[in-house]
Enzyme design. Structure first.
Site, short mmCIF file in Angstrom:
data_model
loop_
_atom_site.label_atom_id
_atom_site.label_comp_id
_atom_site.label_asym_id
_atom_site.label_seq_id
_atom_site.Cartn_x
_atom_site.Cartn_y
_atom_site.Cartn_z
CB CYS A 162 21.62 21.21 42.83
SG CYS A 162 23.31 20.62 42.62
CG HIS A 302 19.53 23.32 48.28
ND1 HIS A 302 19.23 22.46 47.26
CD2 HIS A 302 20.87 23.59 48.15
CE1 HIS A 302 20.31 22.22 46.53
NE2 HIS A 302 21.32 22.89 47.06
CD GLU A 313 17.94 26.14 52.42
OE1 GLU A 313 16.80 25.84 52.00
OE2 GLU A 313 18.89 25.32 52.44
CE LYS A 334 19.80 18.54 48.33
NZ LYS A 334 18.54 19.31 48.54
CG HIS A 339 23.17 17.48 46.60
ND1 HIS A 339 21.98 17.57 45.88
CD2 HIS A 339 23.78 18.68 46.43
CE1 HIS A 339 21.90 18.75 45.30
NE2 HIS A 339 22.98 19.44 45.62
CG PHE A 398 27.64 24.00 41.48
CD1 PHE A 398 27.52 24.26 42.83
CD2 PHE A 398 28.53 23.03 41.07
CE1 PHE A 398 28.28 23.57 43.77
CE2 PHE A 398 29.31 22.33 42.00
CZ PHE A 398 29.18 22.60 43.34
#
Length: 412
Positions: A162, A302, A313, A334, A339, A398
């Site tokens: 991502c 993110h 985060e 997002k 996402h 990931f």
């Protein structure tokens, strides 16, 4: 070293298929999350996603040409075409050997693969498409764009989950800054909203199941968040050396001034619980940009709307900025877009560039009850006007891949 500027931008997204429509919907606080109606989800735990609407590949290129590309590739080519037009580049007047394409995808042509596996099982090997492999491989989006542009410079398809968009932009930034290229089309693309992906992420309990209220489902930093929303699209930017841009009289949207990457070295899918990798990527990006914590005006998070990710985060931002963390607006695109996986970084970089230029920070929508462990200024629910010069865009993936870029409103 060359300064690196942004001279073109293109988008395909659940909030619109061009930059201006995307931007208008972001500042309006509109959600692009809807019920899935493109395939049967009656047996799925999650029945909602961020789908690209009103996209007609046949109308853009003709049916024969469109059928040569999986949807993830179609999205990338369409976004690149908008970015090209937006940039004003005249391809016959530039050195094509110094024109590159850095565009990645995390999953590639997954629907093409599924369709052909079904053909193989149902009708035998003679029915499998001879174009299967070049349609599904993740580098084909970069290849198709290169072919259409005649770009003979470096071509790269980073796969960092991502964080792909930021990785592509950051690596392109490095190449142009070193003087090895004049122009690079950079970003990411994804079209992974498929039955098999939905089933896998659903069985991993990673997705929101707020099916009755799709627009309220993506809720970063909210105490009642219950997972992320799958989404699709593409975001492509034209990066160019300042000298090249000035020599051709280009309109300059902004500047890339820093890039940092890191690895959590921790877990296959879970972020480091203290946000160690995210912190290191921000630290590296700011060092690379030559800026201090006091110079950062806004952060594009993110923020996928997962319990662990949003908390990690937040901790990383606190560690990076100490007490000033509470003074920096943090926005989560997002919450409206869902996402977009490999496409997220490119689209969010474009949104951040618009944020810096327009002096408006899109809200983090659906933030009704803030998680006590997520206690920063997330610009809740209503867009905010502000005087802005420099912004950070965070992307994490990931496997612990982290990539952060630093953008700046352009000043000669």
């Amino acid at each position: 070293m060359e300064r690196v500027v942004i001279t073109g931008m293109g988008v395909i997204s659940p909030l619109g298929n061009n930059v201006e429509t995307l931007w208008r919907h972001l500042i309006e606080g509109k959600s692009g999350i809807t019920a899935i109606d493109t395939f049967d989800v009656s047996n799925s735990k999650t029945k909602i996603a961020g789908l690209v609407r009103d996209f007609d590949a046949d109308a853009l290129w003709g049916r024969k040409e469109a059928r040569k590309m999986d949807k993830f590739c179609q999205f990338a080519v369409a976004a690149a075409e908008e970015a090209l037009e937006n940039s004003g580049l005249e391809l016959d007047k530039i050195d094509l050997e110094r024109l590159g394409v850095y565009v990645g995808s995390g999953i590639g042509g997954i629907q093409t693969l599924v369709d052909n596996v079904n053909l193989l099982n149902d009708r035998g090997p003679g029915r499998v498409s001879p174009s299967l492999v070049p349609m599904l491989i993740s580098n084909i989006a970069a290849a198709q764009i290169s072919i259409r542009l005649g770009a003979k410079g470096a071509s790269l398809s980073p796969v960092t989950a991502c964080s792909i968009g930021n990785t592509a932009i950051g690596e392109a930034f490095r190449v142009i800054r070193s003087g090895e290229a004049d122009v690079i089309f950079a970003g990411g693309t994804e079209a992974a909203v498929t039955n098999i992906s939905l089933a896998s992420f659903g069985n991993a309990t990673a997705l929101s199941t707020r099916n009755d209220k799709p627009a309220l489902a993506s809720r970063p930093f909210d105490v009642n968040r219950d997972g992320f929303i799958m989404s699709e699209g593409s975001g492509i930017l034209v990066l160019e050396s300042l000298n090249h841009a000035l020599n051709r009289g280009a309109h300059i949207y902004g500047e890339v001034i820093g890039y940092g990457a890191s690895s959590d070295a921790y877990h296959m899918v879970a972020p480091h619980p203290e946000g160690a990798g995210a912190y290191l990527a921000m630290k590296n990006a700011m060092y690379n940009a030559g800026i201090s914590a006091d110079e950062v005006d806004v952060i594009s998070a993110h923020a996928t709307s997962t319990l662990a990710g949003d908390k990690a985060e937040t901790l990383a931002i606190k560690k990076m900025f100490d007490e000033r963390a509470y003074q920096i607006p943090v926005t989560a695109n997002k919450s409206m877009l869902g996402h977009m996986f490999g496409a997220a970084g490119g689209v969010e970089a474009i949104a951040l560039m618009k944020t810096l230029n327009e002096g408006i920070i899109p809200a983090t929508i659906n933030l009704e009850q803030v998680d006590p462990e997520c206690d920063l200024d997330y610009v809740p629910n209503v867009a905010r006007k502000a005087k802005l010069t420099i912004g950070l865009s965070n992307s994490f993936g990931f496997g612990g891949h982290n990539a952060v870029i630093v953008l700046k409103r352009f000043e000669k």
